[in-house]
Design an enzyme around this catalytic site. Sequence first.
Site, PDB file in Angstrom:
ATOM      1  N   THR A   1       1.160  -1.159   0.438  1.00  0.00           N
ATOM      2  CA  THR A   1       0.161   0.235   0.074  1.00  0.00           C
ATOM      3  C   THR A   1       0.643   1.348  -0.303  1.00  0.00           C
ATOM      4  O   THR A   1       0.244   2.354  -0.752  1.00  0.00           O
ATOM      5  CB  THR A   1      -1.000   0.581   1.341  1.00  0.00           C
ATOM      6  OG1 THR A   1      -1.392  -1.291   1.016  1.00  0.00           O
ATOM      7  CG2 THR A   1      -2.075   1.343   1.089  1.00  0.00           C
TER       8      THR A   1
ATOM      9  N   GLU B   1      13.548 -21.090  33.480  1.00  0.00           N
ATOM     10  CA  GLU B   1      13.877 -20.504  32.109  1.00  0.00           C
ATOM     11  C   GLU B   1      15.391 -20.142  32.150  1.00  0.00           C
ATOM     12  O   GLU B   1      15.931 -20.077  30.843  1.00  0.00           O
ATOM     13  CB  GLU B   1      13.307 -18.627  32.376  1.00  0.00           C
ATOM     14  CG  GLU B   1      12.100 -18.308  32.540  1.00  0.00           C
ATOM     15  CD  GLU B   1      11.365 -19.440  31.478  1.00  0.00           C
ATOM     16  OE1 GLU B   1      11.214 -19.221  30.518  1.00  0.00           O
ATOM     17  OE2 GLU B   1      10.176 -19.335  31.504  1.00  0.00           O
TER      18      GLU B   1
ATOM     19  N   ASP C   1       5.504 -25.883  26.288  1.00  0.00           N
ATOM     20  CA  ASP C   1       6.762 -26.757  25.817  1.00  0.00           C
ATOM     21  C   ASP C   1       6.576 -27.690  25.010  1.00  0.00           C
ATOM     22  O   ASP C   1       7.051 -28.360  24.140  1.00  0.00           O
ATOM     23  CB  ASP C   1       7.924 -26.935  26.859  1.00  0.00           C
ATOM     24  CG  ASP C   1       8.333 -25.184  27.669  1.00  0.00           C
ATOM     25  OD1 ASP C   1       7.603 -24.285  26.813  1.00  0.00           O
ATOM     26  OD2 ASP C   1       8.633 -25.328  28.627  1.00  0.00           O
TER      27      ASP C   1
HETATM   28  P1  ADP Z   1       0.921  -4.159   2.599  1.00  0.00           P
HETATM   29  O1  ADP Z   1      -0.339  -3.418   1.694  1.00  0.00           O
HETATM   30  O2  ADP Z   1       1.929  -4.802   1.564  1.00  0.00           O
HETATM   31  O3  ADP Z   1      -0.114  -5.119   3.897  1.00  0.00           O
HETATM   32  P2  ADP Z   1       1.973  -1.175   4.023  1.00  0.00           P
HETATM   33  O4  ADP Z   1       1.985  -0.756   3.051  1.00  0.00           O
HETATM   34  O5  ADP Z   1       0.396  -0.934   4.323  1.00  0.00           O
HETATM   35  O6  ADP Z   1       1.578  -2.867   3.732  1.00  0.00           O
HETATM   36  O7  ADP Z   1       2.514  -1.465   5.394  1.00  0.00           O
HETATM   37  C1  ADP Z   1       2.501  -0.792   7.108  1.00  0.00           C
HETATM   38  C2  ADP Z   1       3.257   0.168   7.227  1.00  0.00           C
HETATM   39  O8  ADP Z   1       4.588  -1.375   7.562  1.00  0.00           O
HETATM   40  C3  ADP Z   1       3.513   0.848   6.137  1.00  0.00           C
HETATM   41  O9  ADP Z   1       2.687   2.610   6.598  1.00  0.00           O
HETATM   42  C4  ADP Z   1       4.942   1.688   6.938  1.00  0.00           C
HETATM   43  O10 ADP Z   1       4.733   2.620   7.654  1.00  0.00           O
HETATM   44  C5  ADP Z   1       5.385   0.433   6.800  1.00  0.00           C
HETATM   45  N1  ADP Z   1       6.057  -0.283   5.838  1.00  0.00           N
HETATM   46  C6  ADP Z   1       6.475  -1.295   4.953  1.00  0.00           C
HETATM   47  N2  ADP Z   1       7.216  -1.740   4.837  1.00  0.00           N
HETATM   48  C7  ADP Z   1       8.236  -0.760   4.525  1.00  0.00           C
HETATM   49  C8  ADP Z   1       9.015  -0.821   4.059  1.00  0.00           C
HETATM   50  N3  ADP Z   1       9.296  -1.270   2.561  1.00  0.00           N
HETATM   51  N4  ADP Z   1       9.562   0.677   4.129  1.00  0.00           N
HETATM   52  C9  ADP Z   1       9.140   1.771   5.079  1.00  0.00           C
HETATM   53  N5  ADP Z   1       8.435   1.046   6.343  1.00  0.00           N
HETATM   54  C10 ADP Z   1       7.533   0.294   5.300  1.00  0.00           C
HETATM   55 ZN    ZN Z   2       8.985 -23.822  29.043  1.00  0.00          ZN
HETATM   56 MG    MG Z   3      -1.847  -3.273   2.063  1.00  0.00          MG
END
Ligand code: ADP
Ligand code: ZN
Ligand code: MG
Length: 603
Positions: A208, A424, A499
């Site tokens: 996105t 742990e 576990d």
């Molecule tokens: P998708 O659409 O693939 O599910 P998104 O674009 O919605 O992923 O990603 C959600 C958020 O994660 C982005 O708005 C950003 O903040 C962070 N993010 C994801 N990939 C990257 C990237 N390659 N570089 C920087 N930030 C990222």
């Molecule tokens: Zn354990």
């Molecule tokens: Mg998306």
Amino acid sequence: MAGNDNARRVAALALVAWTLLALLAAGPVMAQSTTAIPLSRALDALAAGAVESARIEGGTLVLRDGPRRLTTPLPPALTERAYDAARQGGVPVIVRPPAPAPPPSEAASSGGVDAVAQVQQWGPILLLGGLVVVAALTLRMAGGARFQHRVRPARSTARLADVAGIDEIRDEVVEIADYLADPRRFREVGAELPRGIMLHGAPGTGKTLLARAVAGEAGVPFFSASGAEFVEVYAGLGSKRIRALFAAARKASPAVVYIDEIDAVGARRTGHAATGEREQTLDQLLTEMDGFRNEPGRPVVVLASTNRLDDLDPALLRAGRFDRKIGVGLPGREARQRILDVHLRRRPLAPDASPAAVAGFTAGMAGADLAALCNEASFEAARAGERTIDMGHFRRALMRLSVGPERRGRLLSDDEKRLVAYHEMGHALVAHASPHGHPVERVTVIPQGHALGITVALPEEDRFLATRAECADRLAMMMAGRAAEEVVFGEFTTGAADDLVRAAELARQMVTQLGMAADSTEKSLRAGLPPLVGAEPPERAEEAARALVEGGYRRARQIIEAHLSTLHRAAARLLEVEALDREEIAELLGPRPRARRLAVGGA
Ligand code: ADP
Ligand code: ZN
Ligand code: MG
């Protein structure tokens, strides 16, 4: 798991915060209005996701919604409430330390005893997170679009510089943005770019964000919709929405149309009558895409995203439709470092913390997970009243995201706490002393989520394969909590239930799926083959799996007995301080054996 879902929602919308920051830093000064509102209203707005971002700064909560700023005093004791509300509403929050908040001292209900955190856990989390992202987007979209066809584009402020670690696909993406920015230059030399581009990859990998960055970089309007929204709407509205969307985009061209999670409309047709609405929507989409062929002068690029390319209707991927595919993969170590650079750009780091160090223990995490981790780490620092974020904050943030918040306060009796400490430390010691074990990042006797204590051992590099020796060492590590209880107390507890279940699961996989029942492939195949669908695995396979778990237990016990004085010392220290991080653990447990992993001719 609830914590992860929320974190993912925060991550899904974090884009808004980053673009907003960029805008404030570099953009023209916008007319701002500031309004004081009561705290209860602010919390409601946060929980409902009704604002773009929030900032907590010196006892004041500031909500931002476009040029509007809503402020309210926030007593330190309610910081946690505001934080929870923001997570609920998926609103990104920026905290300016110090903002001390007391730890939540809720009454605790305890389930299993501990969690041996593993990177593999992120698999299901990613999937779940994806669903939540769909849900969040759907909610946002449905809000304004349900009863009207008016389609409004957004001006995307995202830039390609905001998308990190995508070297392999950057050129392709830059080309699309260039084309949109100046289509004539391309057409003059006869270059016609594909109109439909399918972004595919795991949830949270930035699809996105990438689509928004293309529009932002080209400086063209961004029309977005999500697949789920078309299926949800009332009969006949899906195809109308598509038509309206494309009509608006054509009028505004050059423009980007983005259809998020296109699988909701574009999954393979099954031929069931019940999918009629979806089919109509899909047909309309195909018609619109085909229409572009006759209008070279109206450059509209349609980006779509999916998590599962294989499930899409082949009609969608045909020439002239989504005929260019761009795969966005989970980031490797380098790429994670680059993504962390972006998300830590404006966050004050302590000398021991760096994007490189954080990249080192986040194998398997997608960009969205990393964004959420950075935000959580800021909160950890703020909670501790510190001005910079150190590695301890990152480790705690990782645990908070994967297991849940720490529940400090007196929950365990001294006896039980001692038992948990040995359990742990048993895990930690065996992970540390096994030739193929991973370095131990953190051990605690602090109840967290459903666990009473935690051991985290993470691989130092990204791993795509596991050797048999590594699987065997992992079984030993899983059984080590129980082994320590038995060696030290001559008694054992219900605490190892988780576990045991997980060790059994791994052992059964080794036998029936991985051909790893024994130390040679021939012997392994005799013990078990992958089961046919619906068939019970043969008794022999169950027997072989049991032998593997037993072997792991025996190994764990041997290691513990051989290092008993070390275990006593380390457990005592753990009881005293409740949480140990990597450096001190390494010091307490002494030198670590290292084995060559894959040497030609055998190690
Ligand atoms: P998708 O659409 O693939 O599910 P998104 O674009 O919605 O992923 O990603 C959600 C958020 O994660 C982005 O708005 C950003 O903040 C962070 N993010 C994801 N990939 C990257 C990237 N390659 N570089 C920087 N930030 C990222
Ligand atoms: Zn354990
Ligand atoms: Mg998306």
